[in-house]
Design a protein around this motif. Sequence first.
Motif, short mmCIF file in Angstrom:
data_model
loop_
_atom_site.label_atom_id
_atom_site.label_comp_id
_atom_site.label_asym_id
_atom_site.label_seq_id
_atom_site.Cartn_x
_atom_site.Cartn_y
_atom_site.Cartn_z
N PRO A 1 18.89 7.78 81.00
CA PRO A 1 19.28 9.18 81.20
C PRO A 1 20.42 9.57 80.25
N LEU A 2 20.26 10.70 79.58
CA LEU A 2 21.26 11.12 78.61
C LEU A 2 22.41 11.90 79.24
N VAL A 3 22.16 12.48 80.41
CA VAL A 3 23.19 13.29 81.07
C VAL A 3 23.40 12.77 82.49
N SER A 4 24.64 12.52 82.83
CA SER A 4 24.94 12.07 84.19
C SER A 4 24.99 13.27 85.13
N VAL A 5 24.83 12.99 86.42
CA VAL A 5 24.92 14.05 87.43
C VAL A 5 26.30 14.70 87.38
N ALA A 6 27.33 13.88 87.20
CA ALA A 6 28.70 14.42 87.16
C ALA A 6 28.87 15.38 85.99
N ASP A 7 28.35 15.03 84.83
CA ASP A 7 28.47 15.91 83.66
C ASP A 7 27.66 17.20 83.87
N ALA A 8 26.48 17.06 84.46
CA ALA A 8 25.65 18.24 84.71
C ALA A 8 26.38 19.23 85.62
N LYS A 9 27.05 18.73 86.64
CA LYS A 9 27.81 19.60 87.55
C LYS A 9 28.99 20.25 86.83
N LEU A 10 29.60 19.49 85.92
CA LEU A 10 30.74 20.02 85.18
C LEU A 10 30.32 21.11 84.21
N TRP A 11 29.19 20.89 83.53
CA TRP A 11 28.73 21.84 82.51
C TRP A 11 28.04 23.06 83.10
N SER A 12 27.49 22.91 84.29
CA SER A 12 26.78 24.03 84.90
C SER A 12 27.20 24.16 86.36
N PRO A 13 28.15 25.05 86.65
CA PRO A 13 28.65 25.21 88.02
C PRO A 13 27.57 25.52 89.04
N VAL A 14 26.45 26.11 88.60
CA VAL A 14 25.40 26.43 89.56
C VAL A 14 24.82 25.18 90.21
N LEU A 15 25.01 24.02 89.56
CA LEU A 15 24.52 22.76 90.11
C LEU A 15 25.55 22.07 91.00
#
Length: 211
Positions: free
Chosen positions: A12-26
């Motif tokens: 996986p190239l993107v962690s869940v933590a990074d996804a939440k940081l980059w996209s507040p909707v998540l």
Amino acid sequence: MNSVIVVTPSAPLVSVADAKLWSPVLAGDDDGRIAALLACAQAALDPPSWLGSTLGEAVLEVRWPGLPRFGPVRLPYGPATEVVSVAYDDPDGVEQTVDPFIYRLFGAGTVRAELGLRHRQSWPFVACGNDAVRVRYKAGYPINDPHLIPAKHAIVLSAVQLRSLSTDDLALRSVDVDGVESRTFTVSDAAEKLVRNAVENLLSGYRVWAV
């Protein structure tokens, strides 16, 4: 005509933590759901795909019905970084392995890398068959390579788009109950188009048109 299979997929190239940081909707979503959305978004880009290249590090195998006697062959879905093995079926149908001494990887680390012959060498004769030649190689970028930053953001945006398509109120535009609630459908058609265009723009630098 060649065919390509994935022997070892990229991590996986993107962690869940990074996804939440980059996209507040998540940010408020369940981690398992976000991981699944990210996996789906990345899978759509993994080879063989319309992108024509490999993002995260993976092991691929390309199969050909034969080899040119003396010319090079291009390894699709680059950037190819290392050749693992070159196997083929000889005219008697017995699997053989080409001695690494006779070939080398030209353009390693680029999306146009080729497997070519060393000086005064030639490819062996092979049996007839759609997969008579099998070249296994490593391709893609290390997960922390800055070159992957646009792709990572594209994956997050794609996950957000998938999330909007999986909501139970997809067709909802607005609900207003005086003194009780007021909800508005935030992912409009225009927003969907903006997300789609942003993803395409972020991925344009990885696109290889002929694989």
